[in-house]
Design an enzyme around this catalytic site. Structure first.
Site, PDB file in Angstrom:
ATOM      1  CG  HIS A  37      -2.250   0.729   1.149  1.00 58.28           C
ATOM      2  ND1 HIS A  37      -2.528   1.590  -0.263  1.00 58.28           N
ATOM      3  CD2 HIS A  37      -3.329   0.576   1.635  1.00 58.28           C
ATOM      4  CE1 HIS A  37      -3.694   1.914   0.180  1.00 58.28           C
ATOM      5  NE2 HIS A  37      -4.106   1.529   1.058  1.00 58.28           N
ATOM      6  CG  ASP A  47      -2.778   5.165  -4.158  1.00 61.09           C
ATOM      7  OD1 ASP A  47      -2.081   5.249  -3.275  1.00 61.09           O
ATOM      8  OD2 ASP A  47      -2.842   6.340  -5.015  1.00 61.09           O
TER       9      ASP A  47
END
Length: 506
Positions: free
Chosen positions: A477, A481
């Protein structure tokens, strides 16, 4: 005058720390003598003399950070080497000079030939000698396998460099070895005698190695070894400059130190076994798998998103064309080639899933080398299908079949498993319904496949039974995204549910 420079240190490694000089200014050296050890955050690298000569100058000192190509020292080549050696010998005690001048006894059967550890691949600095296939006195032929070495990635066979008889085994099974290290000696010719007994120890014991002070820096390799062994690096006696612990010091301490020498070691001390239990040492491959998976969890902001895919269209396509596909290409059309193609198309649209983090930079990769996880008796390995975007379905199937066979046979090389940009793991072949796959660093994404299951789903307002598979994308992450991860997985789903459009690139 020859410059001694920092060599290429491996993929994505740009600098190192000078760990230890094994020679001093003014020392005579031979070609391939190790002059200095460099430490990176991944491996320890030895820099050797390119020719005979005298080490005239040391430019980079222990503890200095140096970049690739930086000057480490200078070597005076030629006759200077021959002149320097006697001068140094004259300054030593007479007893030492005499002992050094005494020639080593030769084996009666012929000259001794060293059996050295071969190069184990890029970024692999050591392995474990797992098995000797020959013992002292055994006859061997050239290229016959003498020993097996296990690294954190593959198992390597060490061949005999010549015909002869095993005269000496220099290391023991279980010992750590580095490229170029001598593990055995062969006496050339048949019926060679065993190697001579080692020379008697000098009468006066050498002075005890100085202890490394608490303030002395800890090199990356020493830190890694001490962490894996569960010991305090400050407890390792150092033989390097200013009491600095070297990689060799750490390995020697780990192999000889009592299990309860530190509080950390006490906490990890092995427990007593019950009557129906047995203890088996983890292989180096299994230790590395455990370490790398834990590192992935510790370093990446790992998250998993899920979707499901109707496999009916691919199953119908395979059924319709399987016989003609096998007749033309000599291999069956499986599911994996469709998944590789679907992932490549999705990676082109969402490039962050095909990228990696390097410090504060992002490296986007404009190529698609897809790792395919393969389970073997020794553990999980991830060989790589190179340039998957340029391969046909048949080319991908052949590549995967070849890599899978070599993985199960233990014939994979280091190069087969390096440089992947994205990984696909198929737990479905073992019956897995759903999982959260772990990243294969430094990659930023891994796709988990699962078993195909007949499930009721709604299609055009009606409940029908369809062959469905859950898909899982684990991603970093920090670089990917949530929107990008979901988009990637949706694109894979769309391509698999309409494979004709994917193959036609429309």
């Amino acid at each position: 005058m020859t410059d001694i420079s920092v060599p290429t240190l491996g993929e994505s490694v740009t600098e190192a720390t000078v760990g230890q000089w094994l020679k001093s200014a003014g020392d005579s050296v031979k070609r391939d003598d190790v002059l200095v050890e460099l430490e990176t955050d991944k491996v320890s690298v030895e820099v050797s003399a390119p020719e005979d000569g005298v080490l005239s100058e040391i430019v980079a000192n222990v503890g200095d950070t140096v970049e690739i190509g930086a000057l480490l020292g200078r070597l005076n080549a030629g006759n200077g080497a021959a002149k320097a050696a006697p001068a140094k010998a004259a300054a030593e005690p007479a007893t030492q000079t005499k002992a050094a001048a005494a020639p080593a006894p030769a084996a009666k059967g012929g000259a001794l030939t060293d059996v050295a550890v071969p190069t184990m691949g890029e970024s692999v600095a050591e392995g474990t000698l797992s098995t000797f296939l020959k013992k002292v006195g055994d006859s061997v032929k050239k290229d016959e396998t003498i020993a097996e070495i296990e690294t954190d990635k593959v198992a390597l066979e060490v061949p005999s460099p010549a015909d002869g008889t095993i005269a000496e085994l220099v290391v023991s099974e279980g010992d750590s070895v580095t490229p170029g290290a001598v593990i055995a000696r062969i006496s050339a010719g048949a019926g060679a005698a065993a190697a001579p007994a080692p020379a008697a120890a000098p009468e006066s014991a050498p002075a005890a190695a100085p202890s490394r002070t608490a303030a002395a820096p800890v090199s990356p390799s020493v830190r890694r070894i001490s962490t894996e062994a569960g010991i305090d690096p400050a407890a390792i006696p150092g033989t390097g400059r200013d009491g600095r612990a070297t990689k060799g010091d750490a390995l020697a301490y780990v192999n000889s130190a009592p299990k309860a020498s530190t509080a950390v070691a006490q906490a990890k001390a092995p427990r007593d076994l019950g009557p129906r239990e047995e203890r088996v040492r983890m292989t180096r491959l299994r230790q590395t798998i455990a370490r790398r998976l834990k590192e992935a969890q510790d370093s990446a902001a790992m998250l998993t998103t899920f979707n499901d895919v109707d496999m009916g269209a691919i199953m119908d396509l395979r059924k319709k064309h399987q016989d003609s596909f096998v007749a033309k290409h000599g291999i069956k059309l499986g599911f994996m080639s469709f998944f590789v193609k679907a992932c490549v198309n999705a990676l082109k649209e969402v490039p962050s899933v095909n990228a990696e983090i390097d410090g504060t930079d992002i490296i986007y990769k404009n190529y698609y080398d897809i790792g395919v996880a393969v389970g073997t008796d020794k553990g999980l390995v991830v060989p790589v299908v190179r340039d998957s975007d340029d391969l046909s379905l048949a080319g991908i199937e052949k590549g995967i079949a070849d890599l899978g066979k070599r993985a199960r046979d233990g014939d994979l090389t280091i190069g087969d498993m390096q440089g992947g940009t994205f990984t696909i793991s198929n737990g479905g072949i073992y019956g897995s319904l759903m999982s959260t796959p772990i990243l294969n660093p430094p990659q930023s994404g891994v796709l988990g496949m699962h078993r195909i299951e007949q499930r009721p789903v709604a299609v055009n307002g009606q409940v029908v039974i369809r062959p469905m598979m859950y898909l899982a994308l684990s991603y970093d992450h920090r670089i990917v995204d949530g929107k990008e991860a979901v988009t990637f997985l949706v694109r894979v789903k769309e391509a698999l549910e309409d494979p004709e459009r994917m193959l036609l690139e429309v």
